[in-house]
Every structure is written in C-alpha cells, then in structure tokens.
Motif scaffolding. Structure first.
Motif, PDB file in Angstrom:
ATOM      1  N   LEU A   1       0.821  -1.214   0.000  1.00  0.00           N
ATOM      2  CA  LEU A   1       0.000   0.000   0.000  1.00  0.00           C
ATOM      3  C   LEU A   1       0.850   1.257   0.000  1.00  0.00           C
ATOM      4  O   LEU A   1       1.971   1.252   0.511  1.00  0.00           O
ATOM      5  N   PRO A   2       0.313   2.351  -0.514  1.00  0.00           N
ATOM      6  CA  PRO A   2       1.041   3.626  -0.431  1.00  0.00           C
ATOM      7  C   PRO A   2       1.069   4.126   1.017  1.00  0.00           C
ATOM      8  O   PRO A   2       0.180   3.794   1.816  1.00  0.00           O
TER       9      PRO A   2
ATOM     10  N   ALA B   1      -3.559   5.943   7.201  1.00  0.00           N
ATOM     11  CA  ALA B   1      -5.006   5.952   7.476  1.00  0.00           C
ATOM     12  C   ALA B   1      -5.414   4.693   8.235  1.00  0.00           C
ATOM     13  O   ALA B   1      -6.202   4.761   9.192  1.00  0.00           O
ATOM     14  N   ARG B   2      -4.880   3.557   7.841  1.00  0.00           N
ATOM     15  CA  ARG B   2      -5.221   2.310   8.528  1.00  0.00           C
ATOM     16  C   ARG B   2      -4.674   2.279   9.951  1.00  0.00           C
ATOM     17  O   ARG B   2      -5.317   1.760  10.863  1.00  0.00           O
TER      18      ARG B   2
ATOM     19  N   THR C   1       6.825   5.976   8.663  1.00  0.00           N
ATOM     20  CA  THR C   1       6.667   4.538   8.444  1.00  0.00           C
ATOM     21  C   THR C   1       7.962   3.968   7.892  1.00  0.00           C
ATOM     22  O   THR C   1       8.767   4.681   7.280  1.00  0.00           O
ATOM     23  N   HIS C   2       8.142   2.695   8.130  1.00  0.00           N
ATOM     24  CA  HIS C   2       9.262   1.989   7.502  1.00  0.00           C
ATOM     25  C   HIS C   2       8.734   0.660   7.013  1.00  0.00           C
ATOM     26  O   HIS C   2       8.148  -0.098   7.771  1.00  0.00           O
ATOM     27  N   ASN C   3       8.957   0.380   5.759  1.00  0.00           N
ATOM     28  CA  ASN C   3       8.476  -0.841   5.139  1.00  0.00           C
ATOM     29  C   ASN C   3       9.612  -1.862   5.133  1.00  0.00           C
ATOM     30  O   ASN C   3      10.424  -1.906   4.215  1.00  0.00           O
ATOM     31  N   TRP C   4       9.666  -2.669   6.192  1.00  0.00           N
ATOM     32  CA  TRP C   4      10.734  -3.669   6.306  1.00  0.00           C
ATOM     33  C   TRP C   4      10.671  -4.685   5.188  1.00  0.00           C
ATOM     34  O   TRP C   4      11.694  -5.245   4.789  1.00  0.00           O
ATOM     35  N   GLU C   5       9.489  -4.929   4.676  1.00  0.00           N
ATOM     36  CA  GLU C   5       9.325  -5.908   3.584  1.00  0.00           C
ATOM     37  C   GLU C   5      10.094  -5.470   2.339  1.00  0.00           C
ATOM     38  O   GLU C   5      10.663  -6.292   1.631  1.00  0.00           O
TER      39      GLU C   5
END
Length: 136
Positions: free
Chosen positions: A30-31, A37-38, A63-67
């Motif tokens: 997701l952006p 928002a979630r 945010t940090h997107n570890w994936e």
C-alpha cells in the motif's frame, strides 16, 4: 495494527504501531498515506475514539516498510547453522574506530528483539567511551 507501544516510563508524545506476519505483507503493497489511514483507524479503535479526532492530534507520521527494505528484506536478524559465534564477531569494534550495535550483534540471547537492539546500543556506547578515555 495489533501492537502499539509508547516510551513509557518516559513521557514522550510518541506511539509506535507494529504489524508483522501475513498482515504486514499486505500492508507493504500500500502507499504510505493508506498505511497511515489504517494505522490511525486501528489506534482510534483501541482508544475508543474516532479516526477524525485522533488524526487531529497527530503531528507527524513515519513509516518503515521492512518488507521492501533491501537490507532487512522483511526479516529480523537470525543466525545461520554453524554460526553460533557470529554475534560475537559482529559485536567486535573495528580498529577502535567503528562500533557496532543492533540486534544482530546481541550476544546475550536477545537477537531479533528490541531489547537486543537497545542492549547492544548501550554496549557499543560503553566501548566507545572506553576507547575515547584511552586516548587521553
């Protein structure tokens, strides 16, 4: 976001939301604004308030997107078979000028944990202080 934590016992206007496992894989696609928002909707449910009210209190979101992180690649640190002493090797300062911390350098059985990351940061700071004192 099933997990939330604060800096307690320190009073700081920060709260961390975490999502792991299969749910994190879905979020990783997701952006950032949708993830935000979630997260706000999830925390609002936990706090029994509305997302709109909670959003009005939020100053900033990070945010940090570890994936998608090319270094973490979605994983905590772990040892390969036969590498039982790898954490000891990773924790050693390099020429008394580089000091390493992070869960992968935890030697007390706390690899893959926040406690391991914090403990190794304290250890590396002590190593640095000793190295600086020896220069005097």
């Amino acid at each position: 976001f099933p997990v939330w934590w604060t800096a307690y016992p320190r009073r700081a206007p920060v709260i961390v939301g975490w999502r792991g496992g299969p749910g994190a894989v879905g979020l990783s696609q997701l952006p950032p604004d949708e993830i935000e928002a979630r997260a706000i909707a999830s925390l609002a449910r936990h706090l029994k308030t509305t997302p709109r009210r909670l959003r009005s209190m939020v100053e900033a979101v990070w945010t940090h997107n570890w994936e998608l992180d090319p270094f973490a690649r979605g994983a905590y640190s772990y040892q390969r078979v036969g590498a039982a002493n790898a954490t000891d090797v990773l924790a050693r300062p390099l020429k008394r000028t580089l000091f390493f911390a992070g869960e992968a350098t935890g030697t007390g059985g706390s690899t893959g944990t926040v406690d391991g990351a914090i403990g190794t940061g304290k250890r590396a700071a002590k190593q640095l202080i000793r190295a600086l004192r020896s220069l005097r």
